[in-house]
Design a protein around this motif. Sequence first.
Motif, PDB file in Angstrom:
ATOM      1  N   PRO A  25       0.841  -1.192   0.000  1.00 34.93           N
ATOM      2  CA  PRO A  25       0.000   0.000   0.000  1.00 34.93           C
ATOM      3  C   PRO A  25       0.881   1.248   0.000  1.00 34.93           C
ATOM      4  O   PRO A  25       1.842   1.340   0.766  1.00 34.93           O
ATOM      5  CB  PRO A  25      -0.786  -0.107   1.309  1.00 34.93           C
ATOM      6  CG  PRO A  25      -0.711  -1.548   1.683  1.00 34.93           C
ATOM      7  CD  PRO A  25       0.598  -2.055   1.159  1.00 34.93           C
ATOM      8  N   LEU A  27       0.721   5.537  -0.183  1.00 32.55           N
ATOM      9  CA  LEU A  27       0.019   6.813  -0.162  1.00 32.55           C
ATOM     10  C   LEU A  27       0.913   7.862  -0.799  1.00 32.55           C
ATOM     11  O   LEU A  27       2.050   8.058  -0.371  1.00 32.55           O
ATOM     12  CB  LEU A  27      -0.325   7.220   1.272  1.00 32.55           C
ATOM     13  CG  LEU A  27      -0.889   8.620   1.478  1.00 32.55           C
ATOM     14  CD1 LEU A  27      -2.197   8.801   0.716  1.00 32.55           C
ATOM     15  CD2 LEU A  27      -1.072   8.903   2.953  1.00 32.55           C
ATOM     16  N   ARG A  42      -0.015  11.551  -9.853  1.00 32.63           N
ATOM     17  CA  ARG A  42      -1.143  10.993 -10.612  1.00 32.63           C
ATOM     18  C   ARG A  42      -0.632   9.891 -11.543  1.00 32.63           C
ATOM     19  O   ARG A  42      -1.218   8.807 -11.630  1.00 32.63           O
ATOM     20  CB  ARG A  42      -1.832  12.101 -11.407  1.00 32.63           C
ATOM     21  CG  ARG A  42      -3.129  11.686 -12.050  1.00 32.63           C
ATOM     22  CD  ARG A  42      -3.835  12.838 -12.759  1.00 32.63           C
ATOM     23  NE  ARG A  42      -4.124  13.947 -11.862  1.00 32.63           N
ATOM     24  CZ  ARG A  42      -3.585  15.163 -11.942  1.00 32.63           C
ATOM     25  NH1 ARG A  42      -2.709  15.461 -12.887  1.00 32.63           N
ATOM     26  NH2 ARG A  42      -3.910  16.105 -11.089  1.00 32.63           N
ATOM     27  N   ALA A  45       0.457   6.865  -9.430  1.00 27.83           N
ATOM     28  CA  ALA A  45      -0.693   6.102  -8.925  1.00 27.83           C
ATOM     29  C   ALA A  45      -1.223   5.158  -9.993  1.00 27.83           C
ATOM     30  O   ALA A  45      -1.732   4.079  -9.673  1.00 27.83           O
ATOM     31  CB  ALA A  45      -1.784   7.047  -8.443  1.00 27.83           C
ATOM     32  N   TRP A  52      -2.932   5.157  -3.576  1.00 26.79           N
ATOM     33  CA  TRP A  52      -3.967   6.179  -3.570  1.00 26.79           C
ATOM     34  C   TRP A  52      -3.284   7.512  -3.337  1.00 26.79           C
ATOM     35  O   TRP A  52      -2.175   7.570  -2.843  1.00 26.79           O
ATOM     36  CB  TRP A  52      -5.068   5.879  -2.560  1.00 26.79           C
ATOM     37  CG  TRP A  52      -4.684   5.936  -1.125  1.00 26.79           C
ATOM     38  CD1 TRP A  52      -4.922   6.965  -0.257  1.00 26.79           C
ATOM     39  CD2 TRP A  52      -3.993   4.944  -0.362  1.00 26.79           C
ATOM     40  NE1 TRP A  52      -4.431   6.662   0.990  1.00 26.79           N
ATOM     41  CE2 TRP A  52      -3.846   5.421   0.951  1.00 26.79           C
ATOM     42  CE3 TRP A  52      -3.461   3.690  -0.664  1.00 26.79           C
ATOM     43  CZ2 TRP A  52      -3.211   4.701   1.951  1.00 26.79           C
ATOM     44  CZ3 TRP A  52      -2.828   2.970   0.335  1.00 26.79           C
ATOM     45  CH2 TRP A  52      -2.713   3.477   1.619  1.00 26.79           C
ATOM     46  N   ARG A  53      -3.969   8.583  -3.767  1.00 27.60           N
ATOM     47  CA  ARG A  53      -3.379   9.917  -3.724  1.00 27.60           C
ATOM     48  C   ARG A  53      -4.200  10.852  -2.864  1.00 27.60           C
ATOM     49  O   ARG A  53      -5.419  10.763  -2.813  1.00 27.60           O
ATOM     50  CB  ARG A  53      -3.373  10.544  -5.124  1.00 27.60           C
ATOM     51  CG  ARG A  53      -2.401  10.017  -6.076  1.00 27.60           C
ATOM     52  CD  ARG A  53      -2.387  10.797  -7.404  1.00 27.60           C
ATOM     53  NE  ARG A  53      -3.672  11.232  -7.911  1.00 27.60           N
ATOM     54  CZ  ARG A  53      -4.101  12.494  -7.928  1.00 27.60           C
ATOM     55  NH1 ARG A  53      -3.376  13.476  -7.458  1.00 27.60           N
ATOM     56  NH2 ARG A  53      -5.269  12.806  -8.439  1.00 27.60           N
ATOM     57  N   GLU A  74      -3.796  12.084   7.347  1.00 26.96           N
ATOM     58  CA  GLU A  74      -3.687  11.119   6.261  1.00 26.96           C
ATOM     59  C   GLU A  74      -2.768   9.978   6.632  1.00 26.96           C
ATOM     60  O   GLU A  74      -2.948   8.868   6.267  1.00 26.96           O
ATOM     61  CB  GLU A  74      -3.197  11.784   4.975  1.00 26.96           C
ATOM     62  CG  GLU A  74      -4.226  12.656   4.333  1.00 26.96           C
ATOM     63  CD  GLU A  74      -5.505  11.923   3.933  1.00 26.96           C
ATOM     64  OE1 GLU A  74      -5.464  10.727   3.574  1.00 26.96           O
ATOM     65  OE2 GLU A  74      -6.566  12.543   3.988  1.00 26.96           O
TER      66      GLU A  74
END
Length: 74
Positions: A25, A27, A42, A45, A52-53, A74
């Motif tokens: 995972p 971030l 972007r 990702a 995820w962004r 976050e």
Amino acid sequence: AQALVKLGQGAQPDLWPGLQGLRVPTLLVTGAADEKYTRLARQMAGELPLAWRVSFRGVGHAPHLESPAAYADE
């Protein structure tokens, strides 16, 4: 100056080809005002299978400094 020479983007190898093989995972955090890194996140990702962004509005190149509470959330 030596940190930039030794650790800057131009000194690092191209790691993009290995992104699809990563199975962790991930971030990706950017400040929306930093258009270059938001664009790169972007793209990244799209290559990372478990990414995820988050892009913080009104924040530039250093979201951890410019918006520390939201960054910590976050």
